[in-house]
Design an enzyme around this catalytic site. Sequence first.
Site, PDB file in Angstrom:
ATOM      1  N   ARG A  54       3.595  -7.179  -2.381  1.00 25.74           N
ATOM      2  CA  ARG A  54       3.003  -7.177  -1.030  1.00 25.74           C
ATOM      3  C   ARG A  54       1.684  -6.388  -1.054  1.00 25.74           C
ATOM      4  NH1 ARG A  54       6.368  -4.974   3.998  1.00 25.74           N
ATOM      5  NH2 ARG A  54       6.521  -3.131   2.692  1.00 25.74           N
ATOM      6  N   LYS A 102      11.339  -8.952   7.863  1.00 27.70           N
ATOM      7  CA  LYS A 102      11.475  -8.674   9.303  1.00 27.70           C
ATOM      8  C   LYS A 102      10.126  -8.793  10.014  1.00 27.70           C
ATOM      9  CE  LYS A 102      13.068  -4.494   8.561  1.00 27.70           C
ATOM     10  NZ  LYS A 102      12.985  -4.474   7.088  1.00 27.70           N
ATOM     11  N   ARG A 123      17.746   2.269  12.964  1.00 24.91           N
ATOM     12  CA  ARG A 123      17.996   2.398  11.526  1.00 24.91           C
ATOM     13  C   ARG A 123      19.149   3.332  11.241  1.00 24.91           C
ATOM     14  NH1 ARG A 123      12.551   0.901   9.565  1.00 24.91           N
ATOM     15  NH2 ARG A 123      12.618   0.902   7.305  1.00 24.91           N
ATOM     16  N   ARG A 153       0.664  -0.816  -0.096  1.00 26.95           N
ATOM     17  CA  ARG A 153       1.166   0.190   0.845  1.00 26.95           C
ATOM     18  C   ARG A 153       1.686   1.389   0.050  1.00 26.95           C
ATOM     19  NH1 ARG A 153       5.368  -1.872   5.468  1.00 26.95           N
ATOM     20  NH2 ARG A 153       6.767  -0.250   4.752  1.00 26.95           N
ATOM     21  N   ARG A 165      13.962   3.779  -0.860  1.00 29.56           N
ATOM     22  CA  ARG A 165      14.114   3.145   0.463  1.00 29.56           C
ATOM     23  C   ARG A 165      15.386   2.303   0.506  1.00 29.56           C
ATOM     24  NH1 ARG A 165       8.576   0.174   0.675  1.00 29.56           N
ATOM     25  NH2 ARG A 165       9.321  -0.776   2.615  1.00 29.56           N
TER      26      ARG A 165
HETATM   27  P1  AP5 Z   1       7.694  -8.227   5.326  1.00 25.05           P
HETATM   28  O1  AP5 Z   1       7.791  -9.234   6.419  1.00 25.05           O
HETATM   29  O2  AP5 Z   1       6.511  -7.323   5.296  1.00 25.05           O
HETATM   30  O3  AP5 Z   1       9.079  -7.422   5.183  1.00 25.05           O
HETATM   31  P2  AP5 Z   1       9.735  -6.306   6.104  1.00 25.05           P
HETATM   32  O4  AP5 Z   1      11.196  -6.599   6.165  1.00 25.05           O
HETATM   33  O5  AP5 Z   1       9.001  -6.184   7.391  1.00 25.05           O
HETATM   34  O6  AP5 Z   1       9.496  -5.064   5.155  1.00 25.05           O
HETATM   35  P3  AP5 Z   1       9.062  -3.562   5.421  1.00 25.05           P
HETATM   36  O7  AP5 Z   1       8.869  -2.963   4.054  1.00 25.05           O
HETATM   37  O8  AP5 Z   1       7.867  -3.480   6.336  1.00 25.05           O
HETATM   38  O9  AP5 Z   1      10.296  -2.968   6.097  1.00 25.05           O
HETATM   39  P4  AP5 Z   1      10.747  -1.533   6.083  1.00 25.05           P
HETATM   40  O10 AP5 Z   1      11.901  -1.617   6.977  1.00 25.05           O
HETATM   41  O11 AP5 Z   1      10.984  -0.887   4.773  1.00 25.05           O
HETATM   42  O12 AP5 Z   1       9.433  -0.738   6.556  1.00 25.05           O
HETATM   43  P5  AP5 Z   1       8.975  -0.165   7.962  1.00 25.05           P
HETATM   44  O13 AP5 Z   1       7.542  -0.464   8.078  1.00 25.05           O
HETATM   45  O14 AP5 Z   1       9.901  -0.566   9.053  1.00 25.05           O
HETATM   46  O15 AP5 Z   1       7.762  -9.054   3.935  1.00 25.05           O
HETATM   47  C1  AP5 Z   1       7.667  -8.380   2.687  1.00 25.05           C
HETATM   48  C2  AP5 Z   1       6.789  -9.210   1.730  1.00 25.05           C
HETATM   49  O16 AP5 Z   1       7.460 -10.452   1.454  1.00 25.05           O
HETATM   50  C3  AP5 Z   1       5.430  -9.605   2.318  1.00 25.05           C
HETATM   51  O17 AP5 Z   1       4.459  -9.570   1.298  1.00 25.05           O
HETATM   52  C4  AP5 Z   1       5.629 -11.041   2.861  1.00 25.05           C
HETATM   53  O18 AP5 Z   1       4.430 -11.775   2.805  1.00 25.05           O
HETATM   54  C5  AP5 Z   1       6.671 -11.571   1.877  1.00 25.05           C
HETATM   55  N1  AP5 Z   1       7.612 -12.513   2.498  1.00 25.05           N
HETATM   56  C6  AP5 Z   1       8.178 -12.425   3.730  1.00 25.05           C
HETATM   57  N2  AP5 Z   1       9.035 -13.466   3.928  1.00 25.05           N
HETATM   58  C7  AP5 Z   1       9.006 -14.205   2.774  1.00 25.05           C
HETATM   59  C8  AP5 Z   1       9.682 -15.396   2.354  1.00 25.05           C
HETATM   60  N3  AP5 Z   1      10.571 -16.024   3.151  1.00 25.05           N
HETATM   61  N4  AP5 Z   1       9.413 -15.857   1.122  1.00 25.05           N
HETATM   62  C9  AP5 Z   1       8.525 -15.208   0.296  1.00 25.05           C
HETATM   63  N5  AP5 Z   1       7.857 -14.090   0.642  1.00 25.05           N
HETATM   64  C10 AP5 Z   1       8.094 -13.592   1.870  1.00 25.05           C
HETATM   65  O19 AP5 Z   1       9.205   1.408   7.744  1.00 25.05           O
HETATM   66  C11 AP5 Z   1       8.413   2.169   6.872  1.00 25.05           C
HETATM   67  C12 AP5 Z   1       8.864   3.613   6.923  1.00 25.05           C
HETATM   68  O20 AP5 Z   1       8.670   4.151   8.246  1.00 25.05           O
HETATM   69  C13 AP5 Z   1      10.352   3.885   6.632  1.00 25.05           C
HETATM   70  O21 AP5 Z   1      10.606   3.965   5.234  1.00 25.05           O
HETATM   71  C14 AP5 Z   1      10.578   5.207   7.366  1.00 25.05           C
HETATM   72  O22 AP5 Z   1      10.063   6.305   6.643  1.00 25.05           O
HETATM   73  C15 AP5 Z   1       9.737   5.042   8.619  1.00 25.05           C
HETATM   74  N6  AP5 Z   1      10.482   4.430   9.735  1.00 25.05           N
HETATM   75  C16 AP5 Z   1      10.231   3.236  10.326  1.00 25.05           C
HETATM   76  N7  AP5 Z   1      11.124   2.988  11.292  1.00 25.05           N
HETATM   77  C17 AP5 Z   1      11.967   4.044  11.329  1.00 25.05           C
HETATM   78  C18 AP5 Z   1      13.120   4.349  12.093  1.00 25.05           C
HETATM   79  N8  AP5 Z   1      13.582   3.502  13.041  1.00 25.05           N
HETATM   80  N9  AP5 Z   1      13.770   5.522  11.842  1.00 25.05           N
HETATM   81  C19 AP5 Z   1      13.319   6.391  10.911  1.00 25.05           C
HETATM   82  N10 AP5 Z   1      12.229   6.158  10.131  1.00 25.05           N
HETATM   83  C20 AP5 Z   1      11.555   4.980  10.341  1.00 25.05           C
END
Ligand code: AP5
Length: 215
Positions: free
Chosen positions: A127, A13, A88, A160, A171
């Site tokens: 990552r 994402k 979410r 991370r 997660r």
């Molecule tokens: P990346 O693009 O970083 O993936 P992502 O989907 O953004 O993953 P996240 O782990 O950041 O999402 P998340 O939803 O768990 O975390 P968030 O920060 O929102 O890609 C991942 C890896 O793959 C990278 O190394 C990239 O280079 C590689 N990659 C990407 N595309 C690729 C491809 N096509 N081919 C190969 N490699 C590829 O949330 C973190 C925490 O915050 C949550 O757990 C929660 O505690 C809190 N939080 C955040 N938002 C909320 C909410 N709305 N409500 C409640 N708690 C929340």
Amino acid sequence: MRLVLLGAPGVGKGTQAKLINKKFNIPHISTGDILRNEVQEQSELGKKVKKILDSGELVPDKTILEIVNKRLVRPDCKNGFILDGFPRTIPQAKGLQSQLNNEGHLSLKVIEIFIPEDEIILRLTSRRICANCGKVYNIIFNPPPEDGCCTKCGGNIILRDDDREDTIKNRLSVYRKQTEPLISFYQKKDIFFQVNGQQSVEMVFSDIEKILLNM
Ligand code: AP5
């Protein structure tokens, strides 16, 4: 263009949101980045949410809705935005809808990116991020420089805190229970699209672009 990127942790994402931001010049709003920033700055909010983030559980809906509602009324969101990691839960989705209704914006699109869970675990355990600016690397797919310093700001490149395998599994379980129900919530509204995330970054972006250009 008002866009929600939906999908399990690690589906790409954030990677895609940055490309959409560059191409369409609309702000990328990542609730995860906002929360990690608060933790890094050791703000009151950051101190409150650190444990939650490290465990892979969700921050309470009320807190998240306050953060997002404040962000969406800023002038740069006037012509649209990309929401990454929000909503979410169903209450968050309903909160977003009422905020958009209040602002008179009705057109929202939701794109789900999906990949299998074994690929998610591989991508997240490999990552790495810059501890200073958050730039994302991947030791398999997008390796950081050998000296361990970020190419953008020179900061330290680290794992991370929530990218350890047991936290990733939690997660994913939280995603299945609390976020996956959003798929049928949005499918019913006929604003929902799906993209296969198990392709190169460029191919995934090309599929998203086709959807956005037809909006
Ligand atoms: P990346 O693009 O970083 O993936 P992502 O989907 O953004 O993953 P996240 O782990 O950041 O999402 P998340 O939803 O768990 O975390 P968030 O920060 O929102 O890609 C991942 C890896 O793959 C990278 O190394 C990239 O280079 C590689 N990659 C990407 N595309 C690729 C491809 N096509 N081919 C190969 N490699 C590829 O949330 C973190 C925490 O915050 C949550 O757990 C929660 O505690 C809190 N939080 C955040 N938002 C909320 C909410 N709305 N409500 C409640 N708690 C929340």
